[in-house]
Design a protein around this motif. Structure first.
Motif, PDB file in Angstrom:
ATOM      1  N   ARG A   1       0.841  -1.197   0.000  1.00  0.00           N
ATOM      2  CA  ARG A   1       0.000   0.000   0.000  1.00  0.00           C
ATOM      3  C   ARG A   1       0.875   1.245   0.000  1.00  0.00           C
ATOM      4  NH1 ARG A   1      -4.575  -1.648  -2.101  1.00  0.00           N
ATOM      5  NH2 ARG A   1      -5.318  -3.553  -1.097  1.00  0.00           N
ATOM      6  N   VAL A   2       0.791   2.013  -1.065  1.00  0.00           N
ATOM      7  CA  VAL A   2       1.579   3.238  -1.203  1.00  0.00           C
ATOM      8  C   VAL A   2       0.701   4.318  -1.815  1.00  0.00           C
ATOM      9  CG1 VAL A   2       3.768   1.992  -1.451  1.00  0.00           C
ATOM     10  CG2 VAL A   2       2.451   2.616  -3.492  1.00  0.00           C
ATOM     11  N   THR A   3       1.157   5.555  -1.755  1.00  0.00           N
ATOM     12  CA  THR A   3       0.478   6.668  -2.426  1.00  0.00           C
ATOM     13  C   THR A   3       1.239   6.973  -3.710  1.00  0.00           C
ATOM     14  OG1 THR A   3      -0.248   7.601  -0.318  1.00  0.00           O
ATOM     15  CG2 THR A   3      -0.264   9.058  -2.242  1.00  0.00           C
ATOM     16  N   PRO A   4       0.667   6.680  -4.889  1.00  0.00           N
ATOM     17  CA  PRO A   4       1.413   6.855  -6.135  1.00  0.00           C
ATOM     18  C   PRO A   4       1.595   8.321  -6.512  1.00  0.00           C
ATOM     19  CG  PRO A   4      -0.830   6.186  -6.611  1.00  0.00           C
ATOM     20  CD  PRO A   4      -0.676   6.117  -5.115  1.00  0.00           C
ATOM     21  N   VAL A   5       2.741   8.591  -7.094  1.00  0.00           N
ATOM     22  CA  VAL A   5       3.046   9.901  -7.661  1.00  0.00           C
ATOM     23  C   VAL A   5       2.888   9.860  -9.177  1.00  0.00           C
ATOM     24  CG1 VAL A   5       4.891  11.584  -8.035  1.00  0.00           C
ATOM     25  CG2 VAL A   5       4.574  10.555  -5.777  1.00  0.00           C
ATOM     26  N   ASP A   6       3.317   8.736  -9.784  1.00  0.00           N
ATOM     27  CA  ASP A   6       3.296   8.594 -11.236  1.00  0.00           C
ATOM     28  C   ASP A   6       3.294   7.095 -11.532  1.00  0.00           C
ATOM     29  OD1 ASP A   6       3.699   8.556 -13.973  1.00  0.00           O
ATOM     30  OD2 ASP A   6       5.529   9.762 -13.946  1.00  0.00           O
ATOM     31  N   THR A   7       2.250   6.599 -12.176  1.00  0.00           N
ATOM     32  CA  THR A   7       2.156   5.168 -12.455  1.00  0.00           C
ATOM     33  C   THR A   7       2.768   4.769 -13.798  1.00  0.00           C
ATOM     34  OG1 THR A   7      -0.058   5.455 -13.408  1.00  0.00           O
ATOM     35  CG2 THR A   7       0.073   4.900 -11.050  1.00  0.00           C
ATOM     36  N   THR A   8       3.355   5.723 -14.521  1.00  0.00           N
ATOM     37  CA  THR A   8       3.985   5.407 -15.797  1.00  0.00           C
ATOM     38  C   THR A   8       5.112   4.399 -15.591  1.00  0.00           C
ATOM     39  OG1 THR A   8       3.557   7.679 -16.517  1.00  0.00           O
ATOM     40  CG2 THR A   8       5.067   6.371 -17.859  1.00  0.00           C
ATOM     41  N   GLY A   9       5.078   3.287 -16.307  1.00  0.00           N
ATOM     42  CA  GLY A   9       6.138   2.295 -16.227  1.00  0.00           C
ATOM     43  C   GLY A   9       6.013   1.312 -15.083  1.00  0.00           C
ATOM     44  N   ALA A  10       4.935   1.396 -14.294  1.00  0.00           N
ATOM     45  CA  ALA A  10       4.797   0.489 -13.151  1.00  0.00           C
ATOM     46  C   ALA A  10       4.693  -0.961 -13.600  1.00  0.00           C
ATOM     47  CB  ALA A  10       3.583   0.872 -12.318  1.00  0.00           C
ATOM     48  N   GLY A  11       3.869  -1.206 -14.618  1.00  0.00           N
ATOM     49  CA  GLY A  11       3.729  -2.567 -15.117  1.00  0.00           C
ATOM     50  C   GLY A  11       5.022  -3.101 -15.707  1.00  0.00           C
ATOM     51  N   ASP A  12       5.784  -2.238 -16.374  1.00  0.00           N
ATOM     52  CA  ASP A  12       7.065  -2.656 -16.939  1.00  0.00           C
ATOM     53  C   ASP A  12       8.080  -2.967 -15.839  1.00  0.00           C
ATOM     54  OD1 ASP A  12       5.966  -2.137 -19.454  1.00  0.00           O
ATOM     55  OD2 ASP A  12       6.653  -0.053 -19.405  1.00  0.00           O
ATOM     56  N   THR A  13       8.058  -2.170 -14.784  1.00  0.00           N
ATOM     57  CA  THR A  13       8.931  -2.452 -13.643  1.00  0.00           C
ATOM     58  C   THR A  13       8.603  -3.814 -13.063  1.00  0.00           C
ATOM     59  OG1 THR A  13       9.115  -0.096 -13.131  1.00  0.00           O
ATOM     60  CG2 THR A  13       9.657  -1.640 -11.359  1.00  0.00           C
ATOM     61  N   PHE A  14       7.313  -4.082 -12.894  1.00  0.00           N
ATOM     62  CA  PHE A  14       6.870  -5.378 -12.383  1.00  0.00           C
ATOM     63  C   PHE A  14       7.372  -6.505 -13.294  1.00  0.00           C
ATOM     64  CE2 PHE A  14       4.230  -8.952 -11.533  1.00  0.00           C
ATOM     65  CZ  PHE A  14       3.759  -8.833 -10.233  1.00  0.00           C
ATOM     66  N   THR A  15       7.168  -6.359 -14.601  1.00  0.00           N
ATOM     67  CA  THR A  15       7.538  -7.427 -15.531  1.00  0.00           C
ATOM     68  C   THR A  15       9.046  -7.645 -15.566  1.00  0.00           C
ATOM     69  OG1 THR A  15       5.590  -6.961 -16.889  1.00  0.00           O
ATOM     70  CG2 THR A  15       7.371  -8.207 -17.926  1.00  0.00           C
ATOM     71  N   GLY A  16       9.814  -6.559 -15.576  1.00  0.00           N
ATOM     72  CA  GLY A  16      11.265  -6.708 -15.601  1.00  0.00           C
ATOM     73  C   GLY A  16      11.806  -7.389 -14.366  1.00  0.00           C
ATOM     74  N   TYR A  17      11.305  -6.979 -13.202  1.00  0.00           N
ATOM     75  CA  TYR A  17      11.737  -7.619 -11.958  1.00  0.00           C
ATOM     76  C   TYR A  17      11.244  -9.062 -11.892  1.00  0.00           C
ATOM     77  CZ  TYR A  17      14.310  -4.327  -9.039  1.00  0.00           C
ATOM     78  OH  TYR A  17      15.305  -3.541  -8.494  1.00  0.00           O
ATOM     79  N   LEU A  18      10.033  -9.308 -12.365  1.00  0.00           N
ATOM     80  CA  LEU A  18       9.520 -10.672 -12.402  1.00  0.00           C
ATOM     81  C   LEU A  18      10.416 -11.557 -13.262  1.00  0.00           C
ATOM     82  CD1 LEU A  18       6.968 -12.611 -11.831  1.00  0.00           C
ATOM     83  CD2 LEU A  18       6.373 -12.032 -14.198  1.00  0.00           C
ATOM     84  N   ALA A  19      10.783 -11.073 -14.445  1.00  0.00           N
ATOM     85  CA  ALA A  19      11.642 -11.845 -15.338  1.00  0.00           C
ATOM     86  C   ALA A  19      12.977 -12.150 -14.672  1.00  0.00           C
ATOM     87  CB  ALA A  19      11.862 -11.078 -16.643  1.00  0.00           C
ATOM     88  N   ALA A  20      13.531 -11.168 -13.972  1.00  0.00           N
ATOM     89  CA  ALA A  20      14.797 -11.397 -13.279  1.00  0.00           C
ATOM     90  C   ALA A  20      14.636 -12.467 -12.206  1.00  0.00           C
ATOM     91  CB  ALA A  20      15.300 -10.096 -12.667  1.00  0.00           C
ATOM     92  N   GLY A  21      13.524 -12.431 -11.487  1.00  0.00           N
ATOM     93  CA  GLY A  21      13.278 -13.444 -10.471  1.00  0.00           C
ATOM     94  C   GLY A  21      13.139 -14.835 -11.066  1.00  0.00           C
ATOM     95  N   LEU A  22      12.379 -14.942 -12.155  1.00  0.00           N
ATOM     96  CA  LEU A  22      12.221 -16.232 -12.825  1.00  0.00           C
ATOM     97  C   LEU A  22      13.546 -16.714 -13.392  1.00  0.00           C
ATOM     98  CD1 LEU A  22       8.886 -15.562 -14.768  1.00  0.00           C
ATOM     99  CD2 LEU A  22       9.152 -16.888 -12.650  1.00  0.00           C
ATOM    100  N   ASP A  23      14.334 -15.806 -13.930  1.00  0.00           N
ATOM    101  CA  ASP A  23      15.614 -16.155 -14.543  1.00  0.00           C
ATOM    102  C   ASP A  23      16.581 -16.762 -13.526  1.00  0.00           C
ATOM    103  OD1 ASP A  23      17.457 -15.992 -16.905  1.00  0.00           O
ATOM    104  OD2 ASP A  23      18.577 -14.683 -15.546  1.00  0.00           O
ATOM    105  N   THR A  24      16.464 -16.331 -12.278  1.00  0.00           N
ATOM    106  CA  THR A  24      17.357 -16.858 -11.235  1.00  0.00           C
ATOM    107  C   THR A  24      16.744 -18.041 -10.493  1.00  0.00           C
ATOM    108  OG1 THR A  24      16.551 -15.126  -9.731  1.00  0.00           O
ATOM    109  CG2 THR A  24      18.606 -14.705 -10.901  1.00  0.00           C
ATOM    110  N   GLY A  25      15.618 -18.552 -10.999  1.00  0.00           N
ATOM    111  CA  GLY A  25      15.063 -19.771 -10.451  1.00  0.00           C
ATOM    112  C   GLY A  25      14.037 -19.618  -9.358  1.00  0.00           C
ATOM    113  N   HIS A  26      13.595 -18.378  -9.078  1.00  0.00           N
ATOM    114  CA  HIS A  26      12.557 -18.202  -8.065  1.00  0.00           C
ATOM    115  C   HIS A  26      11.230 -18.757  -8.577  1.00  0.00           C
ATOM    116  CE1 HIS A  26      15.023 -15.914  -5.385  1.00  0.00           C
ATOM    117  NE2 HIS A  26      15.208 -14.916  -6.240  1.00  0.00           N
ATOM    118  N   PRO A  27      10.445 -19.402  -7.733  1.00  0.00           N
ATOM    119  CA  PRO A  27       9.099 -19.815  -8.143  1.00  0.00           C
ATOM    120  C   PRO A  27       8.228 -18.589  -8.360  1.00  0.00           C
ATOM    121  CG  PRO A  27       9.421 -20.212  -5.795  1.00  0.00           C
ATOM    122  CD  PRO A  27      10.751 -19.805  -6.344  1.00  0.00           C
ATOM    123  N   PRO A  28       7.101 -18.748  -9.068  1.00  0.00           N
ATOM    124  CA  PRO A  28       6.278 -17.582  -9.420  1.00  0.00           C
ATOM    125  C   PRO A  28       5.915 -16.695  -8.244  1.00  0.00           C
ATOM    126  CG  PRO A  28       5.551 -19.479 -10.661  1.00  0.00           C
ATOM    127  CD  PRO A  28       6.596 -19.983  -9.711  1.00  0.00           C
ATOM    128  N   GLY A  29       5.492 -17.254  -7.125  1.00  0.00           N
ATOM    129  CA  GLY A  29       5.079 -16.426  -5.997  1.00  0.00           C
ATOM    130  C   GLY A  29       6.188 -15.534  -5.480  1.00  0.00           C
TER     131      GLY A  29
END
Length: 291
Positions: free
Chosen positions: A228-256
């Motif tokens: 829970r945060v107060t957003p200032v600018d949501t531009t690129g939020a989904g891309d940040t999520f996807t990039g970090y998710l990909a990095a997590g998957l790439d290093t073998g983390h399970p989806p959760g």
């Protein structure tokens, strides 16, 4: 392993406005900023700042060396970002007082990469590497096919949304990434529920309501909340999520676990103005999760 990203590179022109303009309305912007953006560049920066090895494939115009330099400074390998005659892609973005945005994009050099150039770049890829794709370039199907034939896992962000673009790339996709609006539009267009789609996995981001990982066929679902945060600018939020998710998957983390990491990164990013320039480092994300 390695993350390869055939993705857009944009110059973002961001206007601070009191609210999103209605049709026919003219409003005065309070501020104008310029920065690095494009869904592809944002995802590459996010994955690199998360600690992954990232190679970006794409193009810029004669005016775009600054964007290449920004990517490289973020830790992204830019050997396969080629300059050309078409202008660098750009985006006109309005950011309202509540942090919500509207975006108009011009493809420019993002539409100039050929299948041959993609194949050349991916000649150095290995099985189980990840290829990130988004709908801001041409040749997505060709890129996905080349990657699939080499044994890469294709992660496709269905944005900007186009049902036919999704339909065409789905046979090669390992993970289909959408926000809840895009997911609803896809199910309406295909006449099928998400759990019935012929892809190994689906990720649906729901903004402040978190995200769901869905495994079609089994119906298995993994959900994570959003901090829970107060957003200032949501531009690129989904891309940040996807990039970090990909990095997590790439290093073998399970989806959760990968999703929880991505949610923490996106929560920090939306508290700052900008797109790629606002993406936090892994140290910042780890610190936020221990506070």
């Amino acid at each position: 392993m390695t993350i390869w990203n055939f993705g857009s590179i944009n110059a973002d022109c961001v206007y601070a406005v009191p609210h999103a303009p209605a049709p026919g309305e003219t409003i005065a912007a309070r501020a104008l900023t310029h920065g690095l953006g494009g869904k592809g560049a944002n995802q590459s920066v996010a994955a690199a700042r998360a600690g992954a090895t990232v190679h970006h494939i794409g193009g810029v115009g004669p005016d775009g060396q600054w964007a290449v330099d920004r990517l490289a400074a973020a830790g992204v390998n830019t050997a396969h970002v080629h300059p050309g005659d078409m202008p660098t892609g750009h985006a006109i973005i309005t950011v309202a007082d509540d942090g919500e945005n509207t975006i108009v994009i011009f493809a420019g050099a993002n539409a100039a990469t050929s299948p041959a150039r993609i194949a050349e770049a991916l000649s150095g890829a290995a099985p189980d590497d990840l290829l990130l794709l988004q709908n801001e370039t041409t040749c997505q199907v060709e890129a996905a096919r080349i990657a699939d034939e080499k044994g890469l896992r294709v992660v496709y962000s269905a944005a900007p949304f186009d049902a036919e673009a999704v339909r065409a790339v789905m046979p090669y996709v390992y993970l289909l990434v959408m926000n809840e609006g895009e997911a609803a539009a896809l199910t309406a267009a295909l006449g099928r529920d998400l759990a019935d789609l012929d892809v190994p996995a689906i990720l649906v981001t729901r903004g402040a309501d978190g995200a769901d990982w869905i495994t079609p066929g089994t119906g298995e679902r993994v959900s994570v909340p959003a901090p829970r945060v107060t957003p200032v600018d949501t531009t690129g939020a989904g891309d940040t999520f996807t990039g970090y998710l990909a990095a997590g998957l790439d290093t073998g983390h399970p989806p959760g676990e990968a999703m929880a990491l991505a949610a923490a990164a996106a929560a920090l990013q939306v508290q700052r103005p900008g797109a790629a320039d606002a993406i936090p480092s892994r140290d910042e994300v780890d610190a936020s999760r221990t506070d």
